[in-house]
Write a protein that holds these residues in place. Structure first.
Motif, PDB file in Angstrom:
ATOM      1  N   UNK A   1      10.816 -18.969 -27.027  1.00  0.00           N
ATOM      2  CA  UNK A   1      10.708 -17.765 -25.959  1.00  0.00           C
ATOM      3  C   UNK A   1      11.701 -18.029 -24.874  1.00  0.00           C
ATOM      4  N   UNK A   2      12.144 -16.786 -24.306  1.00  0.00           N
ATOM      5  CA  UNK A   2      12.991 -16.605 -23.400  1.00  0.00           C
ATOM      6  C   UNK A   2      12.213 -15.725 -22.170  1.00  0.00           C
ATOM      7  N   UNK A   3      12.364 -16.391 -21.027  1.00  0.00           N
ATOM      8  CA  UNK A   3      12.066 -15.523 -19.902  1.00  0.00           C
ATOM      9  C   UNK A   3      13.158 -14.978 -18.963  1.00  0.00           C
ATOM     10  N   UNK A   4      13.292 -13.753 -18.784  1.00  0.00           N
ATOM     11  CA  UNK A   4      14.395 -13.387 -18.153  1.00  0.00           C
ATOM     12  C   UNK A   4      14.146 -12.221 -17.204  1.00  0.00           C
ATOM     13  N   UNK A   5      14.905 -11.845 -15.972  1.00  0.00           N
ATOM     14  CA  UNK A   5      14.559 -10.981 -15.154  1.00  0.00           C
ATOM     15  C   UNK A   5      15.207  -9.685 -15.379  1.00  0.00           C
ATOM     16  N   UNK A   6      14.731  -9.219 -16.511  1.00  0.00           N
ATOM     17  CA  UNK A   6      15.511  -7.657 -17.173  1.00  0.00           C
ATOM     18  C   UNK A   6      14.107  -6.988 -17.336  1.00  0.00           C
TER      19      UNK A   6
ATOM     20  N   UNK B   1       6.263  -8.747 -21.774  1.00  0.00           N
ATOM     21  CA  UNK B   1       6.823  -8.578 -20.495  1.00  0.00           C
ATOM     22  C   UNK B   1       5.690  -9.252 -19.560  1.00  0.00           C
ATOM     23  N   UNK B   2       6.263  -9.760 -18.423  1.00  0.00           N
ATOM     24  CA  UNK B   2       5.276 -10.075 -17.203  1.00  0.00           C
ATOM     25  C   UNK B   2       5.049  -9.172 -16.249  1.00  0.00           C
TER      26      UNK B   2
ATOM     27  N   UNK C   1      10.542 -12.618 -24.156  1.00  0.00           N
ATOM     28  CA  UNK C   1      10.693 -12.265 -25.621  1.00  0.00           C
ATOM     29  C   UNK C   1      10.528 -13.618 -26.402  1.00  0.00           C
ATOM     30  N   UNK C   2      10.305 -13.504 -27.934  1.00  0.00           N
ATOM     31  CA  UNK C   2      10.199 -14.532 -28.612  1.00  0.00           C
ATOM     32  C   UNK C   2      10.766 -14.347 -29.985  1.00  0.00           C
ATOM     33  N   UNK C   3      11.286 -15.311 -30.737  1.00  0.00           N
ATOM     34  CA  UNK C   3      11.744 -15.062 -32.252  1.00  0.00           C
ATOM     35  C   UNK C   3      11.027 -16.525 -32.871  1.00  0.00           C
ATOM     36  N   UNK C   4      10.594 -16.350 -34.081  1.00  0.00           N
ATOM     37  CA  UNK C   4      10.205 -17.634 -34.917  1.00  0.00           C
ATOM     38  C   UNK C   4      11.447 -18.086 -35.418  1.00  0.00           C
TER      39      UNK C   4
END
Length: 389
Positions: free
Chosen positions: A186-191, A212-213, A220-223
């Motif tokens: 998982x990646x959290x980003x200010x976009x 989104x938050x 976003x997530x990838x397996x």
């Protein structure tokens, strides 16, 4: 110190239980191993069932949720280039709200502090005693000093790795578990999000999720294989892989940026039975874990403490063992239904290492049926927004 209920853990389950008990006139003390800042630093899920929102509204802690939360009428699924929107509002007349678990925790912390209720942070060496007797108590140390909290009930809301479930004799508990061979990177980003609603994707390269938050922060997530190292994934590599899995139309709308947080979360299904051991009651992740695919983890914790509050409210009015027994029975019925749905979502949207050709065709057939059947879509919608409490 004496109280009616000693709550172990100041995550959302423990904090919500404390507010619900206070609302019913029951005194409770919360004991937490970590600091408030550490608790708030945990990055967790953020999809709230309608029933969860209603419980928070009833406690008067939903003002910021309504101001900042995003109400979603549905979710989107994609598979092999075909896309399907599950419209919750049209199918069953309900919605979900995207509002981060960290924000729920913050709101509950502030509500508890505003009422002057006791929360003990940075409690070390927490031990539970006499849980099968008439006088249970909790020992802990803080700043080198030993402390004791005497109580009538202990509520274990301290998560999968907490002390509460570990305090139960192995012979008294039965556990059910499935550990999956993959995790979510998982990646959290200010976009800004790439879509107004969540997108679940089953691609030839594996599962992906666009969520989104807020309107300015995306998750976003990838397996990936469960043993994957975060250090091996640069931001550029992650964004490239995500785009390859979600299809050209969605990929063209993804805004990239530096990651604020990046981690690999393993997936497992886990249930401990029963959820009551004498005067000790388990709630939330202390009793069960679900894969995040169905957005059920936080919501199950909410239903647990909702049932536990009803049980304890009745018990303190008219003490009886049958009243206490009712909690585990009620909670586990909902737990297993949520486990089933989370397992089903996981099984339909991920690639399973070592699966044979028959299993892959069955997965495809199941998704084709879902994409064509309104009745199947109603079943998904009913479970995703949350079964009735």
């Amino acid at each position: 110190m004496k109280t009616q209920v000693a709550i172990i853990g100041a995550g959302p389950a423990g904090l919500l239980l404390g507010q619900l008990l206070h609302h019913h006139g029951i005194d409770a003390v919360i004991i937490e191993q970590r600091s408030p800042d550490y608790v708030l630093s945990r990055i967790r899920a953020g999809v709230l069932e309608q029933g969860t929102v209603e419980i928070l509204e009833g406690l008067g802690v939903a003002d910021r949720l309504h101001a900042e939360g995003l109400v979603h009428d549905g979710v989107e699924l994609s598979c092999e280039g075909e896309r399907l929107r599950i419209n919750f509002r049209e199918l069953i007349g309900k919605t979900v709200t995207v509002y981060g678990q960290t924000e729920v925790t913050r709101d509950l912390m502030e509500a508890r502090a505003s009422k002057g209720l006791t929360t003990i942070y940075e409690a070390e060496s927490v031990e539970l005693h006499d849980v099968h007797g008439d006088s249970p108590f909790v020992r802990y140390t803080k700043n080198g000093q030993a402390h004791k909290v005497s109580c009538s009930i202990i509520a274990g809301c301290d998560g999968y790795h907490g002390v509460s479930r570990k305090s139960v004799l192995p012979s008294a508990i039965t556990t059910y578990e499935r550990v999956y061979d993959f995790g979510w990177l998982g990646v959290l980003a200010d976009v800004p999000p790439c879509a107004e609603e969540l997108i679940y994707a089953n691609s030839e390269r594996g599962f992906a999720l666009c969520s989104m938050r807020s309107l300015t922060r995306s998750r976003y997530y990838v397996q990936v294989p469960v043993a994957e190292r975060v250090e091996d994934w640069s931001d550029d590599r992650f964004w490239e892989e995500l785009r390859r899995r979600v299809g050209e139309d969605v990929a063209s709308r993804i805004t990239t940026g530096p990651s604020l947080e990046k981690s690999v979360a393993p997936l497992r299904s886990f249930v401990a039975e029963p959820m009551r051991f004498g005067k000790l009651f388990l709630a939330g992740d202390a009793a069960h874990i679900v894969p995040p695919t169905g957005a059920k983890g936080l919501n199950l914790a909410v239903s647990d403490v909702y049932y536990l509050t009803q049980t304890l409210s009745e018990y303190f009015r008219s003490p009886s063992e049958s009243v206490l027994d009712s909690y585990s029975v009620r909670a586990l019925k909902r737990v297993w239904k949520a486990e089933r749905f989370s397992w089903w979502m996981t099984s339909q949207l991920h690639h399973f290492p070592g699966s044979d050709a028959f299993s892959r065709r069955m997965q495809r057939s199941e998704l084709e049926y879902l994409f064509r059947s309104e009745n199947a879509q109603k079943v998904l919608a009913e479970n995703y927004v949350g079964l009735p409490l």
